[in-house]
Each structure stands twice: as structure tokens, then as C-alpha cells.
Design a protein around this motif. Sequence first.
Motif, PDB file in Angstrom:
ATOM      1  N   THR A 289       0.837  -1.206   0.000  1.00  0.00           N
ATOM      2  CA  THR A 289       0.000   0.000   0.000  1.00  0.00           C
ATOM      3  C   THR A 289       0.869   1.252   0.000  1.00  0.00           C
ATOM      4  O   THR A 289       1.809   1.364   0.798  1.00  0.00           O
ATOM      5  N   ARG A 290       0.560   2.193  -0.881  1.00  0.00           N
ATOM      6  CA  ARG A 290       1.244   3.480  -0.837  1.00  0.00           C
ATOM      7  C   ARG A 290       0.539   4.350   0.203  1.00  0.00           C
ATOM      8  O   ARG A 290      -0.632   4.712   0.034  1.00  0.00           O
ATOM      9  N   VAL A 291       1.230   4.663   1.281  1.00  0.00           N
ATOM     10  CA  VAL A 291       0.636   5.411   2.384  1.00  0.00           C
ATOM     11  C   VAL A 291       1.076   6.872   2.294  1.00  0.00           C
ATOM     12  O   VAL A 291       2.273   7.175   2.311  1.00  0.00           O
ATOM     13  N   ILE A 292       0.094   7.774   2.210  1.00  0.00           N
ATOM     14  CA  ILE A 292       0.327   9.215   2.102  1.00  0.00           C
ATOM     15  C   ILE A 292      -0.282   9.882   3.336  1.00  0.00           C
ATOM     16  O   ILE A 292      -1.431   9.584   3.699  1.00  0.00           O
ATOM     17  N   GLN A 293       0.448  10.767   3.982  1.00  0.00           N
ATOM     18  CA  GLN A 293      -0.060  11.440   5.169  1.00  0.00           C
ATOM     19  C   GLN A 293      -0.118  12.944   4.952  1.00  0.00           C
ATOM     20  O   GLN A 293       0.837  13.555   4.457  1.00  0.00           O
ATOM     21  N   VAL A 294      -1.247  13.546   5.343  1.00  0.00           N
ATOM     22  CA  VAL A 294      -1.433  14.997   5.330  1.00  0.00           C
ATOM     23  C   VAL A 294      -1.638  15.434   6.775  1.00  0.00           C
ATOM     24  O   VAL A 294      -2.584  14.997   7.431  1.00  0.00           O
ATOM     25  N   ASP A 295      -0.761  16.296   7.261  1.00  0.00           N
ATOM     26  CA  ASP A 295      -0.846  16.701   8.666  1.00  0.00           C
ATOM     27  C   ASP A 295      -0.088  18.019   8.828  1.00  0.00           C
ATOM     28  O   ASP A 295       0.617  18.462   7.912  1.00  0.00           O
ATOM     29  N   THR A 296      -0.248  18.621   9.999  1.00  0.00           N
ATOM     30  CA  THR A 296       0.463  19.872  10.271  1.00  0.00           C
ATOM     31  C   THR A 296       1.721  19.662  11.099  1.00  0.00           C
ATOM     32  O   THR A 296       2.413  20.634  11.414  1.00  0.00           O
ATOM     33  N   GLU A 297       2.009  18.420  11.471  1.00  0.00           N
ATOM     34  CA  GLU A 297       3.258  18.140  12.175  1.00  0.00           C
ATOM     35  C   GLU A 297       4.446  18.398  11.232  1.00  0.00           C
ATOM     36  O   GLU A 297       4.302  18.344  10.009  1.00  0.00           O
ATOM     37  N   PRO A 298       5.626  18.655  11.782  1.00  0.00           N
ATOM     38  CA  PRO A 298       6.776  18.940  10.914  1.00  0.00           C
ATOM     39  C   PRO A 298       7.142  17.794   9.979  1.00  0.00           C
ATOM     40  O   PRO A 298       7.595  18.025   8.854  1.00  0.00           O
ATOM     41  N   THR A 299       6.963  16.555  10.446  1.00  0.00           N
ATOM     42  CA  THR A 299       7.324  15.404   9.623  1.00  0.00           C
ATOM     43  C   THR A 299       6.274  14.316   9.791  1.00  0.00           C
ATOM     44  O   THR A 299       5.400  14.395  10.657  1.00  0.00           O
ATOM     45  N   ALA A 300       6.387  13.275   8.989  1.00  0.00           N
ATOM     46  CA  ALA A 300       5.477  12.134   9.084  1.00  0.00           C
ATOM     47  C   ALA A 300       5.550  11.514  10.476  1.00  0.00           C
ATOM     48  O   ALA A 300       6.588  11.552  11.138  1.00  0.00           O
ATOM     49  N   THR A 301       4.450  10.922  10.910  1.00  0.00           N
ATOM     50  CA  THR A 301       4.378  10.395  12.271  1.00  0.00           C
ATOM     51  C   THR A 301       4.429   8.872  12.332  1.00  0.00           C
ATOM     52  O   THR A 301       4.227   8.303  13.395  1.00  0.00           O
ATOM     53  N   HIS A 302       4.693   8.232  11.213  1.00  0.00           N
ATOM     54  CA  HIS A 302       4.867   6.777  11.225  1.00  0.00           C
ATOM     55  C   HIS A 302       5.834   6.376  10.118  1.00  0.00           C
ATOM     56  O   HIS A 302       5.847   6.981   9.045  1.00  0.00           O
ATOM     57  N   ALA A 303       6.607   5.345  10.391  1.00  0.00           N
ATOM     58  CA  ALA A 303       7.634   4.913   9.436  1.00  0.00           C
ATOM     59  C   ALA A 303       7.049   4.362   8.145  1.00  0.00           C
ATOM     60  O   ALA A 303       7.746   4.316   7.119  1.00  0.00           O
ATOM     61  N   HIS A 304       5.797   3.926   8.154  1.00  0.00           N
ATOM     62  CA  HIS A 304       5.200   3.354   6.952  1.00  0.00           C
ATOM     63  C   HIS A 304       4.676   4.409   5.979  1.00  0.00           C
ATOM     64  O   HIS A 304       4.194   4.062   4.902  1.00  0.00           O
ATOM     65  N   VAL A 305       4.761   5.673   6.357  1.00  0.00           N
ATOM     66  CA  VAL A 305       4.332   6.752   5.454  1.00  0.00           C
ATOM     67  C   VAL A 305       5.382   6.925   4.366  1.00  0.00           C
ATOM     68  O   VAL A 305       6.555   7.182   4.653  1.00  0.00           O
ATOM     69  N   GLY A 306       4.947   6.799   3.108  1.00  0.00           N
ATOM     70  CA  GLY A 306       5.879   6.941   2.002  1.00  0.00           C
ATOM     71  C   GLY A 306       5.928   8.349   1.437  1.00  0.00           C
ATOM     72  O   GLY A 306       6.945   8.780   0.897  1.00  0.00           O
ATOM     73  N   THR A 307       4.812   9.080   1.543  1.00  0.00           N
ATOM     74  CA  THR A 307       4.726  10.457   1.044  1.00  0.00           C
ATOM     75  C   THR A 307       4.100  11.318   2.123  1.00  0.00           C
ATOM     76  O   THR A 307       3.025  10.984   2.642  1.00  0.00           O
ATOM     77  N   TYR A 308       4.755  12.429   2.445  1.00  0.00           N
ATOM     78  CA  TYR A 308       4.228  13.314   3.484  1.00  0.00           C
ATOM     79  C   TYR A 308       4.014  14.714   2.918  1.00  0.00           C
ATOM     80  O   TYR A 308       4.875  15.252   2.220  1.00  0.00           O
ATOM     81  N   LEU A 309       2.838  15.288   3.236  1.00  0.00           N
ATOM     82  CA  LEU A 309       2.521  16.644   2.806  1.00  0.00           C
ATOM     83  C   LEU A 309       2.084  17.430   4.036  1.00  0.00           C
ATOM     84  O   LEU A 309       1.055  17.120   4.653  1.00  0.00           O
ATOM     85  N   ARG A 310       2.853  18.442   4.396  1.00  0.00           N
ATOM     86  CA  ARG A 310       2.498  19.264   5.555  1.00  0.00           C
ATOM     87  C   ARG A 310       1.492  20.319   5.124  1.00  0.00           C
ATOM     88  O   ARG A 310       1.789  21.192   4.292  1.00  0.00           O
ATOM     89  N   GLY A 311       0.298  20.228   5.680  1.00  0.00           N
ATOM     90  CA  GLY A 311      -0.732  21.177   5.310  1.00  0.00           C
ATOM     91  C   GLY A 311      -2.014  20.941   6.081  1.00  0.00           C
ATOM     92  O   GLY A 311      -2.231  19.877   6.671  1.00  0.00           O
ATOM     93  N   ASP A 312      -2.879  21.949   6.100  1.00  0.00           N
ATOM     94  CA  ASP A 312      -4.177  21.864   6.740  1.00  0.00           C
ATOM     95  C   ASP A 312      -5.049  20.851   6.002  1.00  0.00           C
ATOM     96  O   ASP A 312      -5.150  20.870   4.771  1.00  0.00           O
ATOM     97  N   ALA A 313      -5.709  19.973   6.755  1.00  0.00           N
ATOM     98  CA  ALA A 313      -6.473  18.891   6.141  1.00  0.00           C
ATOM     99  C   ALA A 313      -7.586  19.413   5.250  1.00  0.00           C
ATOM    100  O   ALA A 313      -7.805  18.899   4.142  1.00  0.00           O
ATOM    101  N   ALA A 314      -8.315  20.429   5.701  1.00  0.00           N
ATOM    102  CA  ALA A 314      -9.419  20.955   4.903  1.00  0.00           C
ATOM    103  C   ALA A 314      -8.913  21.593   3.614  1.00  0.00           C
ATOM    104  O   ALA A 314      -9.497  21.401   2.532  1.00  0.00           O
ATOM    105  N   TRP A 315      -7.821  22.366   3.719  1.00  0.00           N
ATOM    106  CA  TRP A 315      -7.289  23.022   2.534  1.00  0.00           C
ATOM    107  C   TRP A 315      -6.794  21.990   1.517  1.00  0.00           C
ATOM    108  O   TRP A 315      -7.094  22.083   0.324  1.00  0.00           O
ATOM    109  N   VAL A 316      -6.033  20.999   1.986  1.00  0.00           N
ATOM    110  CA  VAL A 316      -5.486  19.993   1.075  1.00  0.00           C
ATOM    111  C   VAL A 316      -6.599  19.162   0.445  1.00  0.00           C
ATOM    112  O   VAL A 316      -6.574  18.883  -0.759  1.00  0.00           O
ATOM    113  N   ALA A 317      -7.590  18.753   1.236  1.00  0.00           N
ATOM    114  CA  ALA A 317      -8.686  17.959   0.688  1.00  0.00           C
ATOM    115  C   ALA A 317      -9.436  18.745  -0.394  1.00  0.00           C
ATOM    116  O   ALA A 317      -9.764  18.204  -1.455  1.00  0.00           O
TER     117      ALA A 317
END
Length: 552
Positions: A289-317
Motif C-alpha cells: 500500500t502506498r501510504v500518504i499522510q497529510v498533517d500539520t506536524e513537521p514530519t510524518a508520524t509513522h515509518a510506513h508513510v511513504g509520502t508526506y505533505l504538511r498542510g491543513d487537512a481541509a485546505w489539502v482535501a
Amino acid sequence: MPTVSAHVATTLASHLKHVYGVMGNGNAYFLDALVRSTDASYVPVRHEAGAVFAADAHFRAGGGLAAATTTYGAGFTNTMTALAESVQAHVPLVLVVGDEPTSGPRPWDVDQIAMASAVGARTYTVGLTDAAATTSIAVEHALRFNVPTVLAIPYDVARLEAGPIPATAPTRPAPPVVPAGEFAEATLASVAEALAGGERPFLLAGRGAWLSGAGEALGELAALTHAVTATSALGRGLFPQGEFDLGVAGGFGAPAAMDLVREADVAVVFGAGLNQFTMRFGALFAPGTRVIQVDTEPTATHAHVGTYLRGDAAWVASELVARLKAKGLDGAGAGWREAQDFAALREREVPAEFAEDGRLDPRAAAAALAPLLPEERVVVSDGGHFLGWANMYWPVARPDRMLMVGTAYQTIGTGFPSMPGAADARPESTVVLTSGDGGGLMALADLETAVRHCGGRGLAVVWNDAAYGAEVNLYGVLGLERSPMLIEQVDFAALTASFGGRGVVINRLEDLSALAAWREEDPATRPFLTLDLRISGAVIAPHQYEVIEQNR
């Protein structure tokens, strides 16, 4: 002439309307000014930690910022566990405390600034000439960074005259985190491509997505991509199209639902921290599974996240919806989710009434309770082995209707003091507590607060197995001595009655008729109700098996 404490109280009351606390030497003048000179509501609690838990729960239930207050020294140190929970859960509140005099510490003073800093909370200390401004700064810091903030009043300045109280400027909310730059643009394009091309897309959302107001945009994104959805335990009810939702992801999830998650080829996570429980200790997603995380933390919060995008969830969605529509993806045609029987996937086991030891099976009790609970409710959960039962069997309308105060810091004893804060945030609702007997005893002082303040809008369900169930399941099974893990059978029904409420011991499902009768009474005149469920300790929750496996 207004005092320093009056400056603090008046300014604070211009930003919030609910304060919870225990009075002492250090905050006496503050409370005098708050009660006499403002329209803020003050609720006395019986333990200082309870003041912070109540203010925390008030925010989580959607009531906005609230404050707690204690004296200096022992009053302040008693808040440390609660303060650490609020820090780790990213819950804003203001803790107003007395502090050592400006002349230096007395024999009974401690370095409160250092102690607050140790658990991640910043302290602002008011002075003679800046009390109102410092109070507003503390409020703004709490709201801007989603953290508890300590506001300290030195003992020797608390009652000094400070002149007229200045007008309070409104606080400004922090702007949403918007991805910018070429790397962010490339990542957004990559995520849109992944969703457009995914054959088995999956969307997972958590409390951060709720706080950002992302529900509508995520619903549209799920419809465009025909994605299967799920939430973290703190995001329940977020997606508007519940018919395609698997419920809670992780150890609280139904087994068949979690098996389906592992079939996803692309998973996008919005505003969920991906802790060990949501991630099933790393087993939530399949390796492909390609796991993508959208969050406001500085970096991804789990090692299985392959792509991380720092941003507000509502704005990104919303941005992803616009990009997918631009690609011509308009929701037409059948997808992966249309082939699923979601009712069957979400189905839970409902066993016989009694477990092998002759006591109530907690799963049977949880299932029987679900239709009997008041429809308009906020559920407050203490911590412990039992916490899965409410999450597995009780429906929740929105994320702010299930409060798990204590899970971030892995503490218990949070339930009874959280109830008043939730009740003030949701005056139209019944506050339903789900607590174990261990956590209930730890918070027993504030059972009185809950009975007094919640009255007929308060219902406590105590899962009473005469043990610290999580410890029995983790270490008893390994052969460790069990006697320290056991609790003498406590009668919570009698304890509730001693504080002026009503208590009922539940030994069998037919005893739940007491709840049905209570529901028919007028909330304005009926008493607080405690259901003392005498459950079996032999039944282990599914999420606990995952924890057990990690501790072998």
C-alpha cells in the motif's frame, strides 16, 4: 482600584466563559475577582488534576477554550499528569496558578516554570504593569499552538492595585498551514495522480481533520474517488457518507473491516497521528500500500508513510477535489467500494450474556447498552482495558461526541472530572462516562463534582472487574504475580448514592431496565446515575491482544 488579580480575571473572562478549579492561597484573589466581577462560570472541583481534565474536556467537546486554576506548590504539582495529557493531545487551555513571590522562593515553593516546561507547557508570569496584556498573550499562545498554557500570578503581586483594566483586543486564530513551494506543488500533484489512478483507494481521517473543518471536503473527495473510508478513534463520524465507512481503524475496528483496509493500493491519511493503536502496531496497511499522510506536524508520524505533505487537512482535501475535477474525475462509474457489503464488514460479535466465570460478558453488556443510551449524548472515556467496548459497540454522531481524555499520555483517573467540562460544552446533551473501576477509584474525589454539576444529564458506566484489567492481560498472562493487579470489589452504586446520585448494580442484562426507566424521567429533576457493571475479567478486548503480542 482593580488589583493585578482583577486584571487577570477580567481579561481572561473576555476570552472564555468557563473556569474549573480548587481554591487556595495562591489563587484566592483571582477567584474573588472572577466570581465578583465577571460573568464567567466557576465550577469547584475536588482535585487539582480534575480542574485541568475538566477544561480539557470542555475544549474537546466543542465548547471552546476553558481555564483551570489552582494554588501554588502542591496545588500546582497535582496538575502535572493532567497538564502532560493536554500537551500530548494538543488541547489548548489556560491554567491560572499562584506562584512564588517576586522576592524569591519560600521553603514550600518549587520551580513551577521548570516543571511545566518539563511536560511541554509554557508559563507566562504576570507583573504589576502588564497583567492584562500577559493574560491575553497566554490565551493567544494556547489557541495558536494548540497547547495548554500556564499563567502564573506571584503571591506578592496578586492583590496590588494595578490601575484601570485596559480593553481586551480579540485573539486572532492561527491561519491554516498551506503547502507552498515547488516541493509542495510536486507532492500535491503526486497525491492527486495516486488517487486518480488508484484501483482500491482508502481515506483515513482523525481529530486533526475534524478540527480543521475538513469533513465536507473529505466527503466530496471520497465520492470522487470512490474511496473506502475509516477514521481514528478520535475522528468517529467525520465522513458524511457513513454507508461507505468502515468505522474505527486499528484495534477497535471490526476484523473483516481491517482485512479490507489491507487490500487498499493507495491510502491517504488526513489529520490522524497514526499512533500504535490506529496502526495496529504496524499491521494496518499491507506492504504494497502506498501510504500518504497529510498533517500539520513537521514530519510524518509513522515509518510506513511513504509520502508526506504538511498542510491543513481541509485546505489539502479541497485542493485535491479541485485537481481531480480538473482531470475530469467527476464521480461517475462504480468503484471498489460499491462491491463491498459494509454492514457485514462492520459487524461485531455479540456473545452470550455471561462469560465462563459467570459474570457479565462486557461485549454483551456494551451491545445491550447501545440502544438504551440517550440519543443526544457525549461519551467521555477514561483510560484502561475497557475503553474498547464503547468504541466498538456505541455509535457516535461526530468526533466531538467521543472524548478519550487520558489516552495521549496513557493515564487513568480522568473520567469523573472530565464530565463537568463536557456538560458545560454541550448543555443539550447527556454526558455518558465509560470508566473502569481502577480509573474510577483514582478519580473518586470528582465523582462528587460530576454528581453535583451534571445532575440528571450525567450517566456513568463503570466496567467493574475488580482488577486493573490492562495489567492482568499484559502481565498476568506472562505469569507475574497477580495480587498487585487486583482490586477489592467496590460498590460504585453505593458511592454514587452517598454523593446524592443514584446507583444501580448490574449483574445481568435485565438489570439495565433501570437505565430505560431513568431515560424516561425529566433530566431537570432526575439524579445522576451510575451503572456498576459487574463484568468478567476473563474477556480480553481485541485491541488488547495486539498490545499483549508486543509485550511478549
